[in-house]
Design a protein around this motif. Structure first.
Motif, PDB file in Angstrom:
ATOM      1  N   ILE A   3       1.796   0.618  -1.816  1.00  0.00           N
ATOM      2  CA  ILE A   3       0.691   1.072  -2.654  1.00  0.00           C
ATOM      3  C   ILE A   3       0.133  -0.067  -3.512  1.00  0.00           C
ATOM      4  N   GLU A   4       0.960  -0.993  -3.950  1.00  0.00           N
ATOM      5  CA  GLU A   4       0.458  -2.119  -4.731  1.00  0.00           C
ATOM      6  C   GLU A   4      -0.394  -3.048  -3.877  1.00  0.00           C
ATOM      7  N   THR A   5      -0.061  -3.143  -2.591  1.00  0.00           N
ATOM      8  CA  THR A   5      -0.845  -3.980  -1.680  1.00  0.00           C
ATOM      9  C   THR A   5      -2.222  -3.379  -1.452  1.00  0.00           C
ATOM     10  N   ILE A   6      -2.292  -2.063  -1.272  1.00  0.00           N
ATOM     11  CA  ILE A   6      -3.592  -1.423  -1.057  1.00  0.00           C
ATOM     12  C   ILE A   6      -4.431  -1.509  -2.328  1.00  0.00           C
ATOM     13  N   LYS A   7      -3.812  -1.435  -3.497  1.00  0.00           N
ATOM     14  CA  LYS A   7      -4.553  -1.600  -4.750  1.00  0.00           C
ATOM     15  C   LYS A   7      -5.162  -2.998  -4.838  1.00  0.00           C
ATOM     16  N   SER A   8      -4.385  -3.989  -4.470  1.00  0.00           N
ATOM     17  CA  SER A   8      -4.880  -5.360  -4.483  1.00  0.00           C
ATOM     18  C   SER A   8      -6.017  -5.539  -3.493  1.00  0.00           C
ATOM     19  N   LEU A   9      -5.908  -4.912  -2.338  1.00  0.00           N
ATOM     20  CA  LEU A   9      -6.960  -5.000  -1.328  1.00  0.00           C
ATOM     21  C   LEU A   9      -8.250  -4.354  -1.816  1.00  0.00           C
ATOM     22  N   ILE A  10      -8.139  -3.190  -2.436  1.00  0.00           N
ATOM     23  CA  ILE A  10      -9.322  -2.508  -2.976  1.00  0.00           C
ATOM     24  C   ILE A  10      -9.961  -3.339  -4.077  1.00  0.00           C
ATOM     25  N   ARG A  11      -9.144  -3.916  -4.946  1.00  0.00           N
ATOM     26  CA  ARG A  11      -9.660  -4.722  -6.053  1.00  0.00           C
ATOM     27  C   ARG A  11     -10.386  -5.969  -5.538  1.00  0.00           C
ATOM     28  N   ASN A  12      -9.806  -6.655  -4.571  1.00  0.00           N
ATOM     29  CA  ASN A  12     -10.359  -7.921  -4.106  1.00  0.00           C
ATOM     30  C   ASN A  12     -11.594  -7.759  -3.224  1.00  0.00           C
ATOM     31  N   THR A  13     -11.804  -6.569  -2.678  1.00  0.00           N
ATOM     32  CA  THR A  13     -12.981  -6.337  -1.826  1.00  0.00           C
ATOM     33  C   THR A  13     -14.047  -5.513  -2.535  1.00  0.00           C
ATOM     34  N   ALA A  14     -13.852  -5.186  -3.797  1.00  0.00           N
ATOM     35  CA  ALA A  14     -14.763  -4.289  -4.508  1.00  0.00           C
ATOM     36  C   ALA A  14     -16.172  -4.874  -4.598  1.00  0.00           C
ATOM     37  N   ALA A  15     -16.295  -6.152  -4.924  1.00  0.00           N
ATOM     38  CA  ALA A  15     -17.610  -6.757  -5.111  1.00  0.00           C
ATOM     39  C   ALA A  15     -18.408  -6.777  -3.813  1.00  0.00           C
TER      40      ALA A  15
END
Length: 270
Positions: A3-15
């Motif tokens: 779940i922490e990996t998916i959070k990081s992925l969502i954060r880094n691709t948000a822009a």
């Protein structure tokens, strides 16, 4: 995926996801003839003879053209009216492929061409259903965030799919985040307005293979495809929407056309 990996992925691709969705939403508005000229009328084409307070310049007509929709539909029809011919080298296998793809294959290709024109890239997802049948469907481009390798082959490493889903028990919508790689798919539920406030979404039935019965629900499963089960249909090398090429011309036409209408109405008013 943790779940922490998916959070990081969502954060880094948000822009990049936000920028893409804004361009795609604009193309959809023009496809629906909700051009920039109708921004003040909530996307509706209207004849407004008394829209301004100026005594000699009262008309404020806002009628949008549908040139963009005609362009996209004409191109899609030209490319996909006849479904692509698939030849695997054996007539019996060719017939089997045709049967598996079904009668809707040509329509699916047309809709993919329209998605690619509006978004710069369309997406087709395929899977094996619970009855063992091969299935495929178009995924809206604004739900897809592809993850590519940085190597020269630009290989698709994973797909983050985000979309709204209705909870029939509460009557409310919530956001689902799916992550697909070459072996498995994992599902998460967004529990608040914060896109990083996630919890596992247990919707996959799990089994005890040795005992032969269901053991409950889980949030991931092995899809067995051997690759990320999404196919990209790119519009062009730069992944640009058709709107990118014609928006200025359409806006100029709308301004001139509506300006002429306003002049006619104002002359009659005088």
């Amino acid at each position: 995926m943790e779940i922490e990996t998916i959070k990081s992925l969502i954060r880094n691709t948000a822009a990049s996801r936000t920028a893409f969705n804004e361009r795609y939403d604009e193309a959809l508005r023009y496809y629906q003839a909700q051009n920039a000229i109708t921004d003040r009328t909530n996307g509706a084409s209207k004849l407004v003879k008394d829209g301004k307070s100026e005594p000699l310049r009262r008309a404020d007509n806002r009628v949008s053209s549908n040139f963009y929709q005609l362009l996209v539909d004409q191109e899609a029809g030209y490319l996909t009216t006849t479904a692509p011919t698939i030849d695997v080298g054996e007539d019996s296998l060719n017939q089997k492929v045709k049967e598996v793809l079904g009668d809707d294959f040509a329509l699916t290709m047309t809709n993919l061409a329209i998605d690619a024109s509006n978004a710069g890239r369309g997406w087709l997802h395929y899977w094996i259903d619970e009855d063992g049948n091969f299935r495929y469907a178009i995924v809206p481009p604004n739900q897809c965030t592809p993850i590519y390798s940085t190597e020269l082959d630009n290989k698709l490493l994973g797909m983050l799919r985000s979309y709204r889903k209705l909870d029939p028990d509460t009557g409310k919508y919530y956001i689902v985040h799916e992550y697909w790689n070459h072996t498995s798919a994992t599902f998460y539920k967004q529990v608040s307005m914060n896109p990083l406030d996630l919890e596992p979404l247990n919707i996959i039935t799990t089994y005890d293979a040795s005992a032969g019965f269901e053991t409950g629900l889980g949030s991931s499963y092995e899809h067995g495809m051997g690759r990320v089960p999404f196919i990209a249909f790119n519009k062009n090398k730069m992944l640009l929407s058709e709107l990118h090429k014609v928006k200025g011309l359409i806006d100029a036409y709308d301004d001139i056309y509506n300006g002429f209408l306003n002049d006619l109405d104002d002359v009659q008013q005088v």
